[in-house]
Every structure is written in structure tokens, then in C-alpha cells.
Design an enzyme around this catalytic site. Sequence first.
Site, PDB file in Angstrom:
ATOM      1  N   PRO A   9     118.780 141.466  20.599  1.00  0.00           N
ATOM      2  CG  PRO A   9     120.165 142.479  19.021  1.00  0.00           C
ATOM      3  CD  PRO A   9     119.451 141.197  19.310  1.00  0.00           C
ATOM      4  CG  ASN A  10     119.296 147.027  21.832  1.00  0.00           C
ATOM      5  OD1 ASN A  10     120.014 147.220  22.805  1.00  0.00           O
ATOM      6  ND2 ASN A  10     119.753 147.095  20.587  1.00  0.00           N
ATOM      7  NE  ARG A  17     114.835 149.135  20.903  1.00  0.00           N
ATOM      8  CZ  ARG A  17     114.973 148.164  20.046  1.00  0.00           C
ATOM      9  NH1 ARG A  17     114.528 146.942  20.338  1.00  0.00           N
ATOM     10  NH2 ARG A  17     115.552 148.366  18.885  1.00  0.00           N
ATOM     11  CE1 TYR A  22     110.672 147.799  17.894  1.00  0.00           C
ATOM     12  CE2 TYR A  22     111.807 149.611  18.998  1.00  0.00           C
ATOM     13  CZ  TYR A  22     111.724 148.706  17.957  1.00  0.00           C
ATOM     14  OH  TYR A  22     112.668 148.703  16.964  1.00  0.00           O
ATOM     15  CG  ASN A  73     111.826 140.395  17.661  1.00  0.00           C
ATOM     16  OD1 ASN A  73     112.656 140.745  16.816  1.00  0.00           O
ATOM     17  ND2 ASN A  73     110.949 141.234  18.189  1.00  0.00           N
ATOM     18  CB  ALA A  76     119.654 145.094  15.440  1.00  0.00           C
ATOM     19  CD  GLU A  97     112.572 137.283  10.767  1.00  0.00           C
ATOM     20  OE1 GLU A  97     113.367 136.400  10.368  1.00  0.00           O
ATOM     21  OE2 GLU A  97     112.522 138.425  10.278  1.00  0.00           O
ATOM     22  CG  HIS A  99     110.461 141.686  12.964  1.00  0.00           C
ATOM     23  ND1 HIS A  99     111.687 141.811  13.558  1.00  0.00           N
ATOM     24  CD2 HIS A  99     110.608 140.826  11.939  1.00  0.00           C
ATOM     25  CE1 HIS A  99     112.552 141.069  12.901  1.00  0.00           C
ATOM     26  NE2 HIS A  99     111.925 140.448  11.915  1.00  0.00           N
ATOM     27  NE  ARG A 106     111.054 151.077  13.010  1.00  0.00           N
ATOM     28  CZ  ARG A 106     111.724 150.502  14.014  1.00  0.00           C
ATOM     29  NH1 ARG A 106     111.480 149.234  14.339  1.00  0.00           N
ATOM     30  NH2 ARG A 106     112.623 151.189  14.689  1.00  0.00           N
TER      31      ARG A 106
HETATM   32  C1  DQA Z   1     112.339 144.649  15.754  1.00  0.00           C
HETATM   33  C2  DQA Z   1     112.629 145.425  14.473  1.00  0.00           C
HETATM   34  C3  DQA Z   1     114.134 145.558  14.238  1.00  0.00           C
HETATM   35  O1  DQA Z   1     114.382 146.311  13.058  1.00  0.00           O
HETATM   36  C4  DQA Z   1     114.778 146.275  15.413  1.00  0.00           C
HETATM   37  O2  DQA Z   1     116.185 146.306  15.235  1.00  0.00           O
HETATM   38  C5  DQA Z   1     114.409 145.701  16.724  1.00  0.00           C
HETATM   39  C6  DQA Z   1     113.040 145.258  16.958  1.00  0.00           C
HETATM   40  C7  DQA Z   1     110.827 144.579  16.065  1.00  0.00           C
HETATM   41  O3  DQA Z   1     110.440 143.715  16.850  1.00  0.00           O
HETATM   42  O4  DQA Z   1     110.053 145.378  15.552  1.00  0.00           O
HETATM   43  O5  DQA Z   1     115.211 145.679  17.651  1.00  0.00           O
HETATM   44  O6  DQA Z   1     112.788 143.310  15.593  1.00  0.00           O
END
Ligand code: DQA
Length: 147
Positions: A9-10, A17, A22, A73, A76, A97, A99, A106
Site C-alpha cells: 500500500p501507498n 510521497r 522515499y 515490499n 505498512a 523482503e 524496504h 523511524r
Molecule cells: C516501507 C516502510 C514501511 O514502514 C512503510 O509503511 C512503507 C514503506 C519502505 O519501503 O521503507 O509504506 O516499506
Amino acid sequence: MKILIVNGPNLNLLGTREPEIYGSETLADICSRIDRSASEKDVQVSHFQSCIEGDIVNSVCTAKDDFDGIIINPAAFTHSSVALRDAISACGLPVVEVHISNTHKREGFRHISLTAPVCVGQIMGFGSYGYLMALDALLYCIKHRVA
Ligand code: DQA
């Protein structure tokens, strides 16, 4: 060799964003970089992004017939989804995985990953380059049967 890349998501909002966290690349930019790297390695990749937990779970659960490994990835859902953790654990494929940010730098709620313990490994904090690192790592794991 076929690899599924899953973004949660997102991550469809990358580019606009929180660029200070990011970066300024869009998800399409990142997917193109992955595609270029994969084609140099003679690997096929498919990309899937969703903000819907069940769709992500389904993409992981049904990957076994079509793919040799998954890079995910979970965004959240990393910190909240038992369903995704169970899907990764059950999918029968090596999963890496990724990120973009270093979640340990964070908020406290980002320090826990429910999904990392059922992945082969986790790469974080290297920006979008992490996806390219993950591709190399996953190919290594498949070749050397690291689980
Ligand atoms: C994320 C880190 C997560 O905590 C966050 O909710 C994201 C992006 C990252 O790629 O750094 O949406 O996965």
C-alpha cells in the site's frame, strides 16, 4: 527464471510521497530499473502493486505455479499483517523482503516486521537500490538453495 515483485500500500504514490524518506523516483521508474537489471541476467519479472491486503495475500499464495521466487515490499502491512506472514510462510517459494527506508531509524511501530521472520532475508535502508540488491540476493538463494 521468473520472479514476482510485489509492492504494497501507498507505494503507488512513490515520487510524490514523502520524497525526503522515499526519494523522488516513481514506482514505474523503479520497475524499469528492475526490468533492466533482470533482462541483463536473463530473468523474467512480473510486477504487482496493491493497497488491498487480500489481493497481496492472493498474489503471494498463487505465485508457486508461475514463479521461482518473490521480492516483496509489504509497506505498512509489514507491521500489521498476520495473513501476509502466513501466506509468505505457506507459499513454498523463497521470498526476500525489501524496504526503501531504514525502518529501524523511524517510529517504534516500524521496528517490528511480522513478515521478515518467514522471508529468506530482508534488505532495507538503501533506497530503491534495495530492489536490485534483492534481485541478486534472491537469484543467489535460488541457485544455492538457501532457504
Ligand atoms: C516501507 C516502510 C514501511 O514502514 C512503510 O509503511 C512503507 C514503506 C519502505 O519501503 O521503507 O509504506 O516499506
